[in-house]
Design an enzyme around this catalytic site. Structure first.
Site, PDB file in Angstrom:
ATOM      1  N   PRO A  12       0.680  -1.084   0.009  1.00 38.13           N
ATOM      2  CA  PRO A  12       0.066   0.149  -0.008  1.00 38.13           C
ATOM      3  C   PRO A  12       0.863   1.235   0.052  1.00 38.13           C
ATOM      4  O   PRO A  12       0.284   2.266  -0.127  1.00 38.13           O
ATOM      5  CB  PRO A  12      -0.849   0.016   1.273  1.00 38.13           C
ATOM      6  CG  PRO A  12      -0.120  -0.794   2.267  1.00 38.13           C
ATOM      7  CD  PRO A  12       0.915  -1.873   1.228  1.00 38.13           C
ATOM      8  N   ASP A  35       2.356   1.157 -11.840  1.00 37.63           N
ATOM      9  CA  ASP A  35       1.481   2.169 -11.722  1.00 37.63           C
ATOM     10  C   ASP A  35       1.798   3.410 -10.895  1.00 37.63           C
ATOM     11  O   ASP A  35       2.676   3.350 -10.312  1.00 37.63           O
ATOM     12  CB  ASP A  35       0.330   1.448 -10.936  1.00 37.63           C
ATOM     13  CG  ASP A  35      -0.453   0.636 -12.019  1.00 37.63           C
ATOM     14  OD1 ASP A  35      -0.451   0.594 -13.076  1.00 37.63           O
ATOM     15  OD2 ASP A  35      -1.279  -0.508 -11.408  1.00 37.63           O
ATOM     16  N   LYS A  57      -1.177   7.062 -14.153  1.00 36.68           N
ATOM     17  CA  LYS A  57      -1.712   8.511 -14.373  1.00 36.68           C
ATOM     18  C   LYS A  57      -0.634   9.358 -14.439  1.00 36.68           C
ATOM     19  O   LYS A  57      -0.121   9.553 -13.175  1.00 36.68           O
ATOM     20  CB  LYS A  57      -3.070   8.788 -13.708  1.00 36.68           C
ATOM     21  CG  LYS A  57      -4.107   9.146 -14.557  1.00 36.68           C
ATOM     22  CD  LYS A  57      -5.232   9.512 -13.719  1.00 36.68           C
ATOM     23  CE  LYS A  57      -6.002   8.418 -13.476  1.00 36.68           C
ATOM     24  NZ  LYS A  57      -7.424   8.746 -12.883  1.00 36.68           N
ATOM     25  N   GLY A  88       0.075  -1.579  -7.230  1.00 32.33           N
ATOM     26  CA  GLY A  88      -0.130  -1.187  -5.821  1.00 32.33           C
ATOM     27  C   GLY A  88      -0.848  -2.512  -5.018  1.00 32.33           C
ATOM     28  O   GLY A  88      -1.912  -2.987  -5.598  1.00 32.33           O
ATOM     29  N   GLY A  89      -0.902  -2.364  -3.708  1.00 26.60           N
ATOM     30  CA  GLY A  89      -1.519  -3.198  -2.718  1.00 26.60           C
ATOM     31  C   GLY A  89      -1.298  -4.802  -3.379  1.00 26.60           C
ATOM     32  O   GLY A  89      -0.324  -5.154  -3.599  1.00 26.60           O
ATOM     33  N   ASP A  90      -2.437  -5.533  -3.344  1.00 27.68           N
ATOM     34  CA  ASP A  90      -2.713  -6.729  -3.893  1.00 27.68           C
ATOM     35  C   ASP A  90      -2.888  -6.765  -5.582  1.00 27.68           C
ATOM     36  O   ASP A  90      -4.034  -6.273  -5.837  1.00 27.68           O
ATOM     37  CB  ASP A  90      -3.384  -7.746  -3.148  1.00 27.68           C
ATOM     38  CG  ASP A  90      -3.447  -9.167  -3.883  1.00 27.68           C
ATOM     39  OD1 ASP A  90      -2.314  -9.770  -3.366  1.00 27.68           O
ATOM     40  OD2 ASP A  90      -4.246  -9.418  -4.573  1.00 27.68           O
ATOM     41  N   MET A 171     -11.727   2.756  -3.771  1.00 27.15           N
ATOM     42  CA  MET A 171     -11.965   3.809  -4.794  1.00 27.15           C
ATOM     43  C   MET A 171     -13.395   4.541  -4.289  1.00 27.15           C
ATOM     44  O   MET A 171     -14.179   4.493  -5.300  1.00 27.15           O
ATOM     45  CB  MET A 171     -12.364   2.836  -6.116  1.00 27.15           C
ATOM     46  CG  MET A 171     -10.812   2.220  -6.379  1.00 27.15           C
ATOM     47  SD  MET A 171     -11.083   1.417  -8.129  1.00 27.15           S
ATOM     48  CE  MET A 171     -11.311  -0.350  -7.267  1.00 27.15           C
ATOM     49  N   GLY A 200      -2.862   5.661   3.080  1.00 27.69           N
ATOM     50  CA  GLY A 200      -2.525   4.671   4.440  1.00 27.69           C
ATOM     51  C   GLY A 200      -1.155   4.120   4.164  1.00 27.69           C
ATOM     52  O   GLY A 200      -0.691   3.902   3.110  1.00 27.69           O
TER      53      GLY A 200
HETATM   54  N1  SAH Z   1      -4.870  -3.530  -5.495  1.00 29.33           N
HETATM   55  C1  SAH Z   1      -5.060  -2.289  -4.548  1.00 29.33           C
HETATM   56  C2  SAH Z   1      -6.434  -1.699  -4.855  1.00 29.33           C
HETATM   57  C3  SAH Z   1      -6.394  -0.794  -6.046  1.00 29.33           C
HETATM   58  S1  SAH Z   1      -7.995  -0.282  -6.372  1.00 29.33           S
HETATM   59  C4  SAH Z   1      -5.042  -3.095  -3.089  1.00 29.33           C
HETATM   60  O1  SAH Z   1      -5.048  -4.337  -2.930  1.00 29.33           O
HETATM   61  O2  SAH Z   1      -4.643  -2.168  -2.243  1.00 29.33           O
HETATM   62  C5  SAH Z   1      -7.403   1.519  -5.723  1.00 29.33           C
HETATM   63  C6  SAH Z   1      -7.899   1.831  -4.522  1.00 29.33           C
HETATM   64  O3  SAH Z   1      -7.148   1.494  -3.565  1.00 29.33           O
HETATM   65  C7  SAH Z   1      -7.769   3.369  -4.156  1.00 29.33           C
HETATM   66  O4  SAH Z   1      -9.027   4.057  -4.805  1.00 29.33           O
HETATM   67  C8  SAH Z   1      -7.883   3.244  -2.483  1.00 29.33           C
HETATM   68  O5  SAH Z   1      -9.269   3.094  -2.300  1.00 29.33           O
HETATM   69  C9  SAH Z   1      -7.174   2.062  -2.330  1.00 29.33           C
HETATM   70  N2  SAH Z   1      -5.770   2.546  -1.824  1.00 29.33           N
HETATM   71  C10 SAH Z   1      -4.723   2.132  -2.492  1.00 29.33           C
HETATM   72  N3  SAH Z   1      -3.752   2.580  -1.754  1.00 29.33           N
HETATM   73  C11 SAH Z   1      -3.902   3.055  -0.596  1.00 29.33           C
HETATM   74  C12 SAH Z   1      -3.564   3.719   0.425  1.00 29.33           C
HETATM   75  N4  SAH Z   1      -1.971   3.930   0.724  1.00 29.33           N
HETATM   76  N5  SAH Z   1      -4.283   4.265   1.261  1.00 29.33           N
HETATM   77  C13 SAH Z   1      -5.635   4.049   1.292  1.00 29.33           C
HETATM   78  N6  SAH Z   1      -6.252   3.672   0.117  1.00 29.33           N
HETATM   79  C14 SAH Z   1      -5.509   3.185  -0.737  1.00 29.33           C
END
Ligand code: SAH
Length: 493
Positions: A12, A35, A57, A88-90, A171, A200
């Site tokens: 994240p 990304d 973007k 980002g994230g998973d 989102m 976060g």
């Molecule tokens: N695959 C990602 C999510 C992608 S969708 C995951 O697992 O985290 C993108 C959304 O993820 C953003 O609109 C927001 O809601 C959330 N997001 C991603 N990074 C974030 C962060 N650092 N803090 C809070 N929300 C986050």
């Protein structure tokens, strides 16, 4: 032979939340497709030789369309490249990871997926919200709040309310009023605890907590922006008690780390652990002098010397490079006594099974020269621009020496605009200086004519501080010249 595509979850934001497997994949990558939400500190972990493709973007431009991303991954893999797709994230949680694999599967291109830590769990966690707790819920639901323009949200709010579980919306920033209204209309208590966690796990993280009915107004007042997660449920009430991240000693502070790239890692990581917003600007780099006839001469006549003195880990690196190139090892140093300027250099020797016979009580060149218990000649292997304090002190004591330059320091990032904006902008910026040459590198990056009065230079020792003061940088000096003491100094500022 096609290459391979590894879909890697970058986590994240906090670079420490990249998995080990993800890091290994990144370090082996020949092409990295990434990304917008991937943090710069993670991008810095890829090899310098890797081709970087940003498909996120850009300020005013649009992101690269999904079909084109799929195509890039396929084309690069068909070229035989080892491709890492960083997300980002998973990657599989609202990350279109599945879509990106389809085309690869159709073409028989090998792929792997390395799961990442999702913002849906980590952002609440860093905001002090455990997504489940036995006392208040028995399920967790992760929902997309993405709204196609002009359409209403396609969410079954009644079903969600019936679960009585924790709800996490991704989102959802622009749809926040509709999400809260939907839940209330479906019968959820207006007083249900809720929160938004913006950015976060990053140093810029903010948590806005409010009752469900008041959340849209609170978020608007705080001007919450994407990326943010919305959390709804009893667990949000625990945040005040469990809020650990905001309480870290360096939370909200900017710290610039200027060490050479190969050594930046640990200091930056330790400052991040304390909550600092770390900017890695390796303003200097070391380059071995190769060929180095002066070193060849000296090393071939080691019998002429009683001591070998090293003043940096880079000097130790140069020594091993020379020995290795000649097919030798530490035994070639035979009866030489070894001096190291401080614990960092001592550790570089220890990595090769050697223990220094002398380390001065104060870790700088002047003390090394004044205290070295030498009777015979001293061979010094160090940077071309090494401090004269060492040789002056030896000369004063009538100790013979040979001062051999084995590497030189070069300045990187000349004239970085971003760095200058940070230095001259609002608020105090801490800058770490671990040698006089990092000061010179920093000043040349920012520009000699900059206003440094709002910077605080956290310096490892007196000579470093003296160099910083020459450029009008207000300084604080560590208790002793070690990374521990430097971190301690910064934490107390
Ligand atoms: N695959 C990602 C999510 C992608 S969708 C995951 O697992 O985290 C993108 C959304 O993820 C953003 O609109 C927001 O809601 C959330 N997001 C991603 N990074 C974030 C962060 N650092 N803090 C809070 N929300 C986050």
């Amino acid at each position: 032979m096609p290459g391979k595509v590894t879909l890697v979850g970058a986590g994240p934001g906090d670079p420490g939340l990249l998995t080990r497997k993800g890091l290994e994949a990144l370090q082996k990558a020949e092409v990295v497709v990434y990304d917008r939400l991937v943090s710069p500190a993670i991008l810095a972990m890829m090899p310098e030789t890797a081709e970087q493709i940003n498909v996120g973007k850009q300020a005013s431009r649009h992101p690269v369309p999904q079909e084109q991303i799929n195509r890039i991954l396929l084309d690069k893999a068909l070229e035989g490249k080892n491709v890492v797709r960083l997300k980002g994230g998973d990657p599989f949680l609202f990350g279109r990871g599945g879509e990106e694999l389809e085309l690869l599967a159709e073409h028989g291109v090998p792929f792997e997926e390395v799961p990442g830590i999702s913002s849906s769990i980590a952002a609440p966690a860093y905001g002090g919200i455990p997504v489940t707790h036995r006392d208040c819920c028995s399920s967790l639901h992760i929902i997309t709040g993405h709204q196609r323009s002009g359409k209403t949200l396609d969410i079954d709010f009644e079903a969600l309310v019936r679960t009585r579980g924790t709800l996490v919306f991704l989102m959802g920033v622009s749809a926040l009023p509709d999400i809260c209204a939907g839940l209330l209309a479906a019968g959820m208590e207006p007083a249900t605890p809720a929160a938004v966690v913006e950015r976060g796990t990053t140093p810029a993280q903010r948590r806005i907590s409010a009752a469900l009915a008041a959340l849209p107004e609170a978020a608007e007042a705080a001007k919450v922006e994407s990326p943010a997660v919305i959390v709804v449920g009893g667990v949000c009430a625990l945040a005040e008690q469990f809020d650990w991240f905001d309480k870290l000693p360096l939370k909200g502070r900017h710290v610039v780390v200027t060490r050479p790239k190969e050594r930046v890692g640990t200091l930056a990581a330790r400052l991040r652990e304390l909550g600092a917003d770390v900017w890695e600007y390796p303003c200097i780099a070391t380059r071995p002098l190769d060929p180095c006839p002066a070193m060849d001469d000296a090393m071939e006549r080691l019998g002429d010397y009683e001591w070998l003195a090293l003043t940096s880990p880079a000097g130790a690196d140069a020594l091993w490079r020379w020995l290795e190139a000649k097919g030798k090892d530490a035994r070639a140093l035979g009866g030489l006594r070894l001096a190291a300027i401080g614990p960092g250099t001592a550790r570089a020797l220890a990595a090769h099974g050697l223990r220094p016979d002398y380390v001065p009580a104060v870790y700088d060149a002047a003390h090394l020269g004044a205290g070295l218990p030498a009777a015979g000649r001293v061979l010094i292997l160090r940077a071309q621009e090494g401090s004269p304090a060492l040789t002056e002190a030896l000369a004063k004591r009538n100790i013979g020496f040979n001062d051999v330059a084995t590497y030189r320091t070069v300045y990187e990032n000349p004239r970085s605009r971003e760095l200058r904006e940070l230095v001259e902008g609002e608020g105090v910026t801490l800058v770490t200086f671990t040698s006089a040459s990092t000061v010179k590198g920093f000043v040349s990056s920012v520009g000699e004519d900059a206003d440094f009065s709002r910077v605080v230079g956290a310096c490892i020792g007196a000579q470093t501080a003296a160099e910083a003061e020459k450029h009008g940088i207000p300084v604080r000096v560590a208790r002793e010249a070690t990374m521990d003491a430097l971190v301690e100094l910064i934490a107390a500022l």
